[in-house]
Write a protein that holds these residues in place. Structure first.
Motif, PDB file in Angstrom:
ATOM      1  N   ASP A 194       7.532 -62.600  -7.017  1.00 14.06           N
ATOM      2  CA  ASP A 194       7.117 -63.690  -5.926  1.00 14.06           C
ATOM      3  C   ASP A 194       8.437 -64.749  -5.844  1.00 14.06           C
ATOM      4  O   ASP A 194       8.324 -65.924  -6.614  1.00 14.06           O
ATOM      5  CB  ASP A 194       5.715 -64.351  -6.352  1.00 14.06           C
ATOM      6  CG  ASP A 194       5.218 -65.193  -5.445  1.00 14.06           C
ATOM      7  OD1 ASP A 194       5.916 -65.163  -4.063  1.00 14.06           O
ATOM      8  OD2 ASP A 194       4.723 -66.252  -5.285  1.00 14.06           O
TER       9      ASP A 194
ATOM     10  N   ARG B 208       9.726 -61.993  -1.246  1.00 12.08           N
ATOM     11  CA  ARG B 208       8.849 -62.028  -0.261  1.00 12.08           C
ATOM     12  C   ARG B 208       9.458 -61.258   0.924  1.00 12.08           C
ATOM     13  O   ARG B 208       8.851 -61.213   1.674  1.00 12.08           O
ATOM     14  CB  ARG B 208       8.580 -63.140  -0.039  1.00 12.08           C
ATOM     15  CG  ARG B 208       7.334 -63.840  -1.253  1.00 12.08           C
ATOM     16  CD  ARG B 208       5.986 -63.327  -0.885  1.00 12.08           C
ATOM     17  NE  ARG B 208       5.091 -63.553  -1.998  1.00 12.08           N
ATOM     18  CZ  ARG B 208       3.837 -62.704  -2.267  1.00 12.08           C
ATOM     19  NH1 ARG B 208       3.710 -62.068  -1.327  1.00 12.08           N
ATOM     20  NH2 ARG B 208       2.858 -63.415  -2.999  1.00 12.08           N
TER      21      ARG B 208
ATOM     22  N   GLU C 138       9.101 -57.902   1.755  1.00  9.98           N
ATOM     23  CA  GLU C 138       7.857 -57.406   2.144  1.00  9.98           C
ATOM     24  C   GLU C 138       7.863 -56.476   3.439  1.00  9.98           C
ATOM     25  O   GLU C 138       7.228 -55.579   3.763  1.00  9.98           O
ATOM     26  CB  GLU C 138       6.795 -58.413   2.517  1.00  9.98           C
ATOM     27  CG  GLU C 138       6.111 -59.181   1.111  1.00  9.98           C
ATOM     28  CD  GLU C 138       5.144 -60.247   1.458  1.00  9.98           C
ATOM     29  OE1 GLU C 138       4.017 -59.681   1.717  1.00  9.98           O
ATOM     30  OE2 GLU C 138       5.263 -61.185   1.469  1.00  9.98           O
TER      31      GLU C 138
ATOM     32  N   ALA D 208       5.448 -54.755  -0.624  1.00 15.16           N
ATOM     33  CA  ALA D 208       4.074 -55.095  -0.672  1.00 15.16           C
ATOM     34  C   ALA D 208       3.128 -54.014  -0.498  1.00 15.16           C
ATOM     35  O   ALA D 208       2.173 -53.726  -1.291  1.00 15.16           O
ATOM     36  CB  ALA D 208       3.569 -56.034   0.269  1.00 15.16           C
TER      37      ALA D 208
ATOM     38  N   LEU E 135       2.621 -51.789  -3.723  1.00 12.54           N
ATOM     39  CA  LEU E 135       1.657 -52.486  -4.771  1.00 12.54           C
ATOM     40  C   LEU E 135       0.316 -52.153  -4.921  1.00 12.54           C
ATOM     41  O   LEU E 135      -0.666 -52.204  -5.509  1.00 12.54           O
ATOM     42  CB  LEU E 135       1.749 -54.014  -4.518  1.00 12.54           C
ATOM     43  CG  LEU E 135       3.131 -54.620  -4.878  1.00 12.54           C
ATOM     44  CD1 LEU E 135       2.937 -56.168  -4.685  1.00 12.54           C
ATOM     45  CD2 LEU E 135       3.238 -54.368  -6.448  1.00 12.54           C
ATOM     46  N   GLU E 136      -0.317 -51.670  -3.471  1.00 14.26           N
ATOM     47  CA  GLU E 136      -1.282 -51.101  -3.387  1.00 14.26           C
ATOM     48  C   GLU E 136      -1.773 -49.899  -4.408  1.00 14.26           C
ATOM     49  O   GLU E 136      -3.139 -49.832  -4.719  1.00 14.26           O
ATOM     50  CB  GLU E 136      -1.615 -50.644  -1.911  1.00 14.26           C
ATOM     51  CG  GLU E 136      -1.573 -51.843  -0.831  1.00 14.26           C
ATOM     52  CD  GLU E 136      -1.490 -51.119   0.641  1.00 14.26           C
ATOM     53  OE1 GLU E 136      -2.000 -49.838   0.584  1.00 14.26           O
ATOM     54  OE2 GLU E 136      -1.458 -51.973   1.471  1.00 14.26           O
TER      55      GLU E 136
ATOM     56  N   LEU F  23      -0.719 -52.641 -11.626  1.00 17.67           N
ATOM     57  CA  LEU F  23      -1.103 -54.121 -11.541  1.00 17.67           C
ATOM     58  C   LEU F  23      -0.959 -54.423  -9.977  1.00 17.67           C
ATOM     59  O   LEU F  23       0.221 -54.375  -9.603  1.00 17.67           O
ATOM     60  CB  LEU F  23      -0.327 -55.012 -12.119  1.00 17.67           C
ATOM     61  CG  LEU F  23      -0.350 -54.868 -13.658  1.00 17.67           C
ATOM     62  CD1 LEU F  23       0.486 -55.700 -14.616  1.00 17.67           C
ATOM     63  CD2 LEU F  23      -1.890 -54.998 -14.306  1.00 17.67           C
ATOM     64  N   LYS F  24      -2.100 -54.591  -9.175  1.00 20.70           N
ATOM     65  CA  LYS F  24      -1.642 -54.803  -7.721  1.00 20.70           C
ATOM     66  C   LYS F  24      -1.446 -56.083  -7.416  1.00 20.70           C
ATOM     67  O   LYS F  24      -2.238 -56.904  -6.693  1.00 20.70           O
ATOM     68  CB  LYS F  24      -3.075 -54.105  -6.924  1.00 20.70           C
ATOM     69  CG  LYS F  24      -3.560 -52.516  -7.316  1.00 20.70           C
ATOM     70  CD  LYS F  24      -4.521 -52.163  -6.764  1.00 20.70           C
ATOM     71  CE  LYS F  24      -4.806 -50.840  -7.062  1.00 20.70           C
ATOM     72  NZ  LYS F  24      -4.526 -50.389  -8.269  1.00 20.70           N
ATOM     73  N   ARG F  25      -0.303 -56.576  -7.759  1.00 22.72           N
ATOM     74  CA  ARG F  25       0.108 -58.121  -7.356  1.00 22.72           C
ATOM     75  C   ARG F  25       1.465 -58.105  -7.496  1.00 22.72           C
ATOM     76  O   ARG F  25       2.239 -57.352  -8.467  1.00 22.72           O
ATOM     77  CB  ARG F  25      -0.540 -59.066  -8.393  1.00 22.72           C
ATOM     78  CG  ARG F  25      -0.326 -58.868  -9.691  1.00 22.72           C
ATOM     79  CD  ARG F  25      -0.863 -59.982 -10.462  1.00 22.72           C
ATOM     80  NE  ARG F  25      -0.466 -60.054 -12.011  1.00 22.72           N
ATOM     81  CZ  ARG F  25       0.555 -60.317 -12.504  1.00 22.72           C
ATOM     82  NH1 ARG F  25       1.493 -60.817 -11.904  1.00 22.72           N
ATOM     83  NH2 ARG F  25       0.706 -60.113 -14.015  1.00 22.72           N
ATOM     84  N   PHE F  26       2.103 -59.042  -6.805  1.00 22.33           N
ATOM     85  CA  PHE F  26       3.323 -59.581  -7.099  1.00 22.33           C
ATOM     86  C   PHE F  26       3.554 -60.161  -8.554  1.00 22.33           C
ATOM     87  O   PHE F  26       2.688 -60.913  -8.891  1.00 22.33           O
ATOM     88  CB  PHE F  26       3.904 -60.387  -6.192  1.00 22.33           C
ATOM     89  CG  PHE F  26       4.272 -60.116  -4.739  1.00 22.33           C
ATOM     90  CD1 PHE F  26       5.692 -59.693  -4.405  1.00 22.33           C
ATOM     91  CD2 PHE F  26       3.524 -59.510  -3.793  1.00 22.33           C
ATOM     92  CE1 PHE F  26       6.315 -59.284  -3.594  1.00 22.33           C
ATOM     93  CE2 PHE F  26       3.801 -59.216  -2.549  1.00 22.33           C
ATOM     94  CZ  PHE F  26       5.188 -58.761  -2.394  1.00 22.33           C
TER      95      PHE F  26
ATOM     96  N   LYS G 289       4.946 -62.748 -11.441  1.00 18.65           N
ATOM     97  CA  LYS G 289       5.417 -64.280 -11.196  1.00 18.65           C
ATOM     98  C   LYS G 289       7.041 -64.418 -12.097  1.00 18.65           C
ATOM     99  O   LYS G 289       7.022 -63.575 -12.745  1.00 18.65           O
ATOM    100  CB  LYS G 289       4.393 -64.843 -12.470  1.00 18.65           C
ATOM    101  CG  LYS G 289       2.981 -64.831 -11.902  1.00 18.65           C
ATOM    102  CD  LYS G 289       2.094 -65.600 -12.894  1.00 18.65           C
ATOM    103  CE  LYS G 289       0.650 -65.541 -12.717  1.00 18.65           C
ATOM    104  NZ  LYS G 289      -0.318 -66.118 -13.578  1.00 18.65           N
TER     105      LYS G 289
ATOM    106  N   GLY H  36       5.190 -53.656 -12.735  1.00 22.32           N
ATOM    107  CA  GLY H  36       3.606 -53.843 -12.689  1.00 22.32           C
ATOM    108  C   GLY H  36       3.029 -52.299 -12.681  1.00 22.32           C
ATOM    109  O   GLY H  36       1.950 -52.442 -12.119  1.00 22.32           O
TER     110      GLY H  36
END
Length: 279
Positions: A217, A222, A225, A230, A233-234, A238-241, A243, A271
Motif C-alpha cells: 500500500d 496503488r 492496480e 490487486a 491478491l484475490e 493473504l488477500k490484502r495489500f 502495509k 502475502g
C-alpha cells in the motif's frame, strides 16, 4: 557517532518507511530524484527526531551514484573517536510498469542496481550489507520468457545488455504488456545479479541480497492496480495489500547485524501470491 545508512528512493513509500526504522540508530543519507520530495521526507523524519542528509541522485547516472558514495565516505572519515562507518545500503529506488516505457524501466531497474552495487562494493567492509529491492514479478515469468543468457553482458557490454533485454518486450502486442514484461525481466535480473555478486561481497566479509515485495500500500503499489496487481491478491494466501511498515521491517532486518549470515539470496514477501500459483 553512529554508523551510516544510505537509502535510495528514500523520499517515499518503502524507502521512507525504512528510514524511520534505520534512523533510530544510524546516521542517514536518503536520496531520490526530487529535491522537493526529499525535503518533505526530511521534515517528516525530523518530526520523529531523526536527522538525515539528503542527496538528489539519478541512479542511471554512474557519476551521480559515485558522488553519492563519495559524500558518504566523507561523512564517515575518521575525524575523532566514535566516528562511524558505512554500515548498510537499502536500494529501494526503481520504477514500475505504469511509470515509464520499457527502455526506461530496464535502464532504471537494472543499470541503477548495477551502479549502486558497484559503488557499495568499493566501500564495503566487514559487517556491511546491501539490500536491493527486486519484486515478486521476478518469480512469475516462465523461464522461456527470461533472456537469462543476456544477463552476463551486464559485466562486459551494458549497451548490448539492455538491447537484449528490450528485444522480447518489443514483441508484445500492447504497451502495457511490453511495460510489464520489461519490469519482470528487470527484477528477475536483480535477483540473479545479487546472487552473482555475493562472492565479491563475501571477499570483503560483507553481504548482498535482494528482497522481492508483492503488492504494498504505497503510491507506486496503488498505481499498479491498473496492471492487475490487486487482481492477483484475490487468490493469494493473504488477500490484502501489504502495509509499508511490514516490508520496511524486513528491509531493515536484512540490513542489520541480526541477519549477519544472510547473503546471496532473495526473500519473497508477497502475502502468498506466488505460493498460490503452485498446483
Amino acid at each position: 557517532m553512529s554508523d551510516l545508512a544510505i537509502i535510495t528512493g528514500g523520499a517515499g513509500g518503502m524507502g521512507l518507511a525504512c528510514a524511520k526504522i534505520l534512523g533510530r540508530d544510524h546516521q542517514l543519507i536518503i536520496c531520490d530524484i526530487s529535491q522537493e520530495k526529499l525535503t518533505q521526507a526530511a521534515n517528516e523524519l525530523k518530526s520523529l527526531g531523526i536527522q538525515c542528509a539528503t542527496r538528489v541522485c539519478d541512479i542511471t547516472d554512474q557519476q551521480a551514484v559515485q558522488q553519492l558514495f563519495h559524500d558518504a565516505a566523507k561523512m564517515t572519515e575518521q575525524k575523532g573517536a566514535g566516528e562511524g562507518t558505512l554500515r548498510c545500503v537499502v536500494h529501494t529506488a526503481g520504477i514500475s510498469p505504469q511509470m515509464a516505457d520499457p527502455l526506461t524501466i530496464l535502464r532504471v531497474n537494472t543499470l541503477g542496481t548495477i551502479h549502486i552495487t558497484e559503488a557499495a562494493l568499493a566501500l564495503a567492509g566487514p559487517g556491511f550489507a546491501l539490500v536491493n529491492v527486486a519484486s515478486m514479478a521476478g518469480h512469475l515469468l516462465p523461464n522461456i520468457m527470461i533472456p537469462t543468457r543476456a544477463f552476463r553482458l551486464a559485466f562486459t557490454n551494458q549497451t548490448k545488455f539492455i538491447h537484449k533485454l528490450l528485444f522480447p518486450c518489443q514483441l508484445m502486442p500492447k504497451p502495457l504488456y511490453r511495460n510489464g514484461l520489461a519490469y519482470a525481466i528487470s527484477k528477475t535480473f536483480v535477483i540473479w545479479y545479487c546472487k552473482r555478486m555475493a562472492g565479491k561481497f563475501g571477499d570483503r566479509n560483507a553481504r548482498i541480497l535482494s528482497v522481492s515485495p508483492g503488492s504494498f500500500d504505497t503510491q507506486m503499489g496503488r498505481l499498479e492496480e491498473k496492471s492487475g496487481s490487486a487482481d492477483m491478491l484475490e487468490n493469494a494466501a493473504l488477500k490484502r495489500f501489504g502495509k509499508v511498515e511490514e516490508i520496511a521491517e524486513l528491509l531493515a532486518f536484512c540490513a542489520s547485524d541480526k541477519a549477519s549470515y544472510l547473503t546471496g539470496t532473495d526473500i519473497l514477501c508477497d502475502g502468498g501470491v506466488v505460493a498460490a500459483r503452485i498446483k
